[in-house]
Write a protein that holds these residues in place. Structure first.
Motif, mmCIF file in Angstrom:
data_model
loop_
_atom_site.group_PDB
_atom_site.id
_atom_site.type_symbol
_atom_site.label_atom_id
_atom_site.label_comp_id
_atom_site.label_asym_id
_atom_site.label_seq_id
_atom_site.Cartn_x
_atom_site.Cartn_y
_atom_site.Cartn_z
ATOM 1 N N ALA A 56 48.184 67.618 2.013
ATOM 2 C CA ALA A 56 48.517 68.614 3.033
ATOM 3 C C ALA A 56 47.995 70.004 2.715
ATOM 4 O O ALA A 56 47.707 70.790 3.625
ATOM 5 N N CYS A 57 47.866 70.331 1.430
ATOM 6 C CA CYS A 57 47.390 71.672 1.081
ATOM 7 C C CYS A 57 45.992 71.941 1.633
ATOM 8 O O CYS A 57 45.600 73.096 1.807
ATOM 9 N N LEU A 58 45.246 70.880 1.939
ATOM 10 C CA LEU A 58 43.893 71.061 2.485
ATOM 11 C C LEU A 58 43.898 71.634 3.896
ATOM 12 O O LEU A 58 42.866 72.099 4.373
ATOM 13 N N MET A 59 45.059 71.631 4.559
ATOM 14 C CA MET A 59 45.101 72.270 5.874
ATOM 15 C C MET A 59 44.734 73.749 5.776
ATOM 16 O O MET A 59 44.239 74.338 6.740
ATOM 17 N N ALA A 60 44.968 74.350 4.608
ATOM 18 C CA ALA A 60 44.639 75.765 4.410
ATOM 19 C C ALA A 60 43.162 75.970 4.143
ATOM 20 O O ALA A 60 42.701 77.120 4.064
ATOM 21 N N GLU A 61 42.410 74.882 3.990
ATOM 22 C CA GLU A 61 40.978 74.964 3.711
ATOM 23 C C GLU A 61 40.185 74.097 4.693
ATOM 24 O O GLU A 61 39.532 73.127 4.311
ATOM 25 N N ILE A 73 51.164 69.173 11.357
ATOM 26 C CA ILE A 73 50.970 70.197 12.386
ATOM 27 C C ILE A 73 50.941 71.594 11.772
ATOM 28 O O ILE A 73 50.662 72.566 12.467
ATOM 29 N N GLY A 74 51.208 71.681 10.477
ATOM 30 C CA GLY A 74 51.176 72.964 9.791
ATOM 31 C C GLY A 74 51.706 72.829 8.379
ATOM 32 O O GLY A 74 52.192 71.761 7.984
ATOM 33 N N ILE A 75 51.600 73.899 7.621
ATOM 34 C CA ILE A 75 52.121 73.928 6.259
ATOM 35 C C ILE A 75 52.835 75.258 6.021
ATOM 36 O O ILE A 75 52.359 76.310 6.443
ATOM 37 N N ASP A 76 53.957 75.203 5.340
ATOM 38 C CA ASP A 76 54.728 76.397 4.996
ATOM 39 C C ASP A 76 54.885 77.317 6.205
ATOM 40 O O ASP A 76 55.300 76.868 7.263
ATOM 41 N N ASP A 77 54.524 78.570 6.050
ATOM 42 C CA ASP A 77 54.650 79.499 7.172
ATOM 43 C C ASP A 77 53.417 79.506 8.077
ATOM 44 O O ASP A 77 53.379 80.242 9.067
ATOM 45 N N GLN A 78 52.440 78.722 7.721
ATOM 46 C CA GLN A 78 51.247 78.571 8.566
ATOM 47 C C GLN A 78 51.495 77.406 9.527
ATOM 48 O O GLN A 78 50.964 76.308 9.360
ATOM 49 N N ASP A 79 52.312 77.669 10.517
ATOM 50 C CA ASP A 79 52.728 76.581 11.398
ATOM 51 C C ASP A 79 52.586 76.927 12.877
ATOM 52 O O ASP A 79 53.203 76.315 13.738
ATOM 53 N N LEU A 134 46.928 75.312 13.828
ATOM 54 C CA LEU A 134 46.579 73.898 13.999
ATOM 55 C C LEU A 134 45.260 73.741 14.748
ATOM 56 O O LEU A 134 44.398 72.946 14.357
ATOM 57 N N THR A 135 45.072 74.503 15.811
ATOM 58 C CA THR A 135 43.845 74.356 16.586
ATOM 59 C C THR A 135 42.625 74.866 15.819
ATOM 60 O O THR A 135 41.522 74.320 15.984
ATOM 61 N N GLN A 136 42.810 75.864 14.990
ATOM 62 C CA GLN A 136 41.683 76.311 14.156
ATOM 63 C C GLN A 136 41.257 75.207 13.197
ATOM 64 O O GLN A 136 40.061 74.996 12.969
ATOM 65 N N PHE A 137 42.239 74.509 12.651
ATOM 66 C CA PHE A 137 41.929 73.376 11.772
ATOM 67 C C PHE A 137 41.189 72.294 12.562
ATOM 68 O O PHE A 137 40.145 71.791 12.115
ATOM 69 N N ALA A 180 54.592 70.537 6.830
ATOM 70 C CA ALA A 180 54.936 70.202 5.453
ATOM 71 C C ALA A 180 55.241 71.477 4.681
ATOM 72 O O ALA A 180 54.535 72.475 4.815
ATOM 73 N N TRP A 181 56.309 71.425 3.899
ATOM 74 C CA TRP A 181 56.585 72.493 2.945
ATOM 75 C C TRP A 181 55.973 72.093 1.618
ATOM 76 O O TRP A 181 56.323 71.056 1.050
ATOM 77 N N LEU A 182 55.045 72.890 1.115
ATOM 78 C CA LEU A 182 54.317 72.533 -0.102
ATOM 79 C C LEU A 182 55.127 72.780 -1.363
ATOM 80 O O LEU A 182 54.746 72.330 -2.439
ATOM 81 N N SER A 183 56.237 73.489 -1.237
ATOM 82 C CA SER A 183 57.135 73.669 -2.381
ATOM 83 C C SER A 183 58.558 73.728 -1.850
ATOM 84 O O SER A 183 58.800 74.163 -0.724
ATOM 85 N N GLY A 184 59.487 73.259 -2.670
ATOM 86 C CA GLY A 184 60.889 73.332 -2.292
ATOM 87 C C GLY A 184 61.451 72.068 -1.689
ATOM 88 O O GLY A 184 62.678 71.892 -1.646
#
Length: 331
Positions: A110-115, A140-146, A151-154, A173-177
């Motif tokens: 999921a962390c790859l959504m940021a890249e 559909i998103g990760i952490d606060d990038q939701d 999503l559409t940029q990805f 997805a929450w990548l931590s916690g």
């Protein structure tokens, strides 16, 4: 029951699930549905390239079959995709949805959504290496990038690299916690966001994953999207698959009976034992076959208590079946 390869489509699929959707489960599942698209567990590029296990092995009866890869190095992914094509897989899927710490440490999931640009390079490298469909499973998103814009940029970036098929897990997805289990349950489902994606990207093939439990729900989602992917329910209540071909694909062939499935698994287990395996490698996937029916507890108990024993044989399935008794006509 005739088991043959059918053309690739994502109308109904069983999600890739670690420790669950191995080759034994997939063979079992295929006895109940010819058309369901099956996925391997996620296999990392490192395991394929450097590992000593048979990570890409499967039974020919499993088609249509997709390999889900975990990784973020375009060259490694291309190499693994090429190996999969040589072995006859029907699809290559990139995991951009798993939120576990171990996966993040390997810079995939999921962390790859940021890249998205990196994901695009991975997709492009695999498409250059193989002729198979290259698809992506994402959140559909990760952490606060939701946001929907995130999503559409990805989707814009990855589809521009040639990916025209996405499976959308309709939770962020929450990548931590949160643990992987909590990430499947706590972030709220947002099916409408997936529906909106299809409205905005009608040329893309979009399937929905997350929280789907019945074929009636599948039919509802299919009014908005191209496909549905069912995860835990298809594993814990596997006989759900027996009605997929008739209810979702319009087939008129009779629904296979549970007893016929059990009988078909006996020679499969015999072959597995002949290769040095054990009954429980296979039977653990069959525990939910009679869920909801009288005797189901006895079926589960017999397999759970005896299948791991060194002298267990394929006849254990028939012994466990004796706990069920006569099934109702509509079972």
């Amino acid at each position: 029951m005739l088991l043959s390869q059918v053309e690739h489509n994502c109308r109904f699929s069983v999600a890739p699930m670690l420790d669950w959707t191995d080759r034994h489960y997939r063979y079992f599942a295929r006895l109940m549905s010819r058309h369901t698209l099956l996925y391997t567990e996620m296999v990392t590029t490192g395991a394929i390239i450097h590992g000593k296990g048979d990570y890409l092995g499967y039974n020919e009866q499993e088609h249509p079959l997709a390999l889900q890869l975990g990784g973020s190095d375009p060259a490694d992914l291309a190499l693994c995709a090429k190996r999969a094509q040589e072995l006859g897989y029907d699809e290559i899927n990139l995991n951009v949805g798993c939120p576990s710490d171990r996966v993040q440490n390997g810079r995939f999931g999921a962390c790859l959504m940021a890249e998205p640009e990196l994901v695009a390079r991975c997709v492009a490298a695999m498409r250059e290496a193989v002729d198979l469909p290259v698809t992506v499973k994402t959140r559909i998103g990760i952490d606060d990038q939701d946001s929907y814009e995130f999503l559409t940029q990805f989707i814009d970036t990855v589809s521009a690299a040639g990916c025209d098929s996405f499976t959308i897990h309709a939770r962020k997805a929450w990548l931590s916690g949160l643990s992987p289990k909590e990430n499947r349950e706590i972030p709220p489902l947002d099916y409408e966001r997936a529906y909106q994606l299809k409205r905005d990207y009608p040329a893309l093939t979009l399937a929905l994953n997350g929280g789907i439990k019945t074929l009636q729900e599948c039919q509802t989602h299919l009014q908005h999207l191209d496909g549905v992917m069912v995860g835990r329910e298809a594993y814990q209540n596997p006989y759900l698959l027996a009605s997929v071909d008739t209810e979702l694909y319009g087939q008129t062939t009779p629904v296979v009976e549970r007893q016929a499935v059990v009988e078909a698994m006996v020679p499969y287990i015999e072959r597995h034992l002949a290769r040095g395996g054990r009954v429980n490698h296979v039977s653990r996937h069959m525990l939910g076959l009679f869920n909801g029916l009288p005797g189901a507890r006895g079926w589960r108990r017999t397999l759970s208590e005896k299948a791991h024993l060194a002298d267990a044989g394929p006849g254990l399935l028939l012994e466990a079946m004796a706990c069920i008794g006569e099934l109702p006509a509509d079972a």
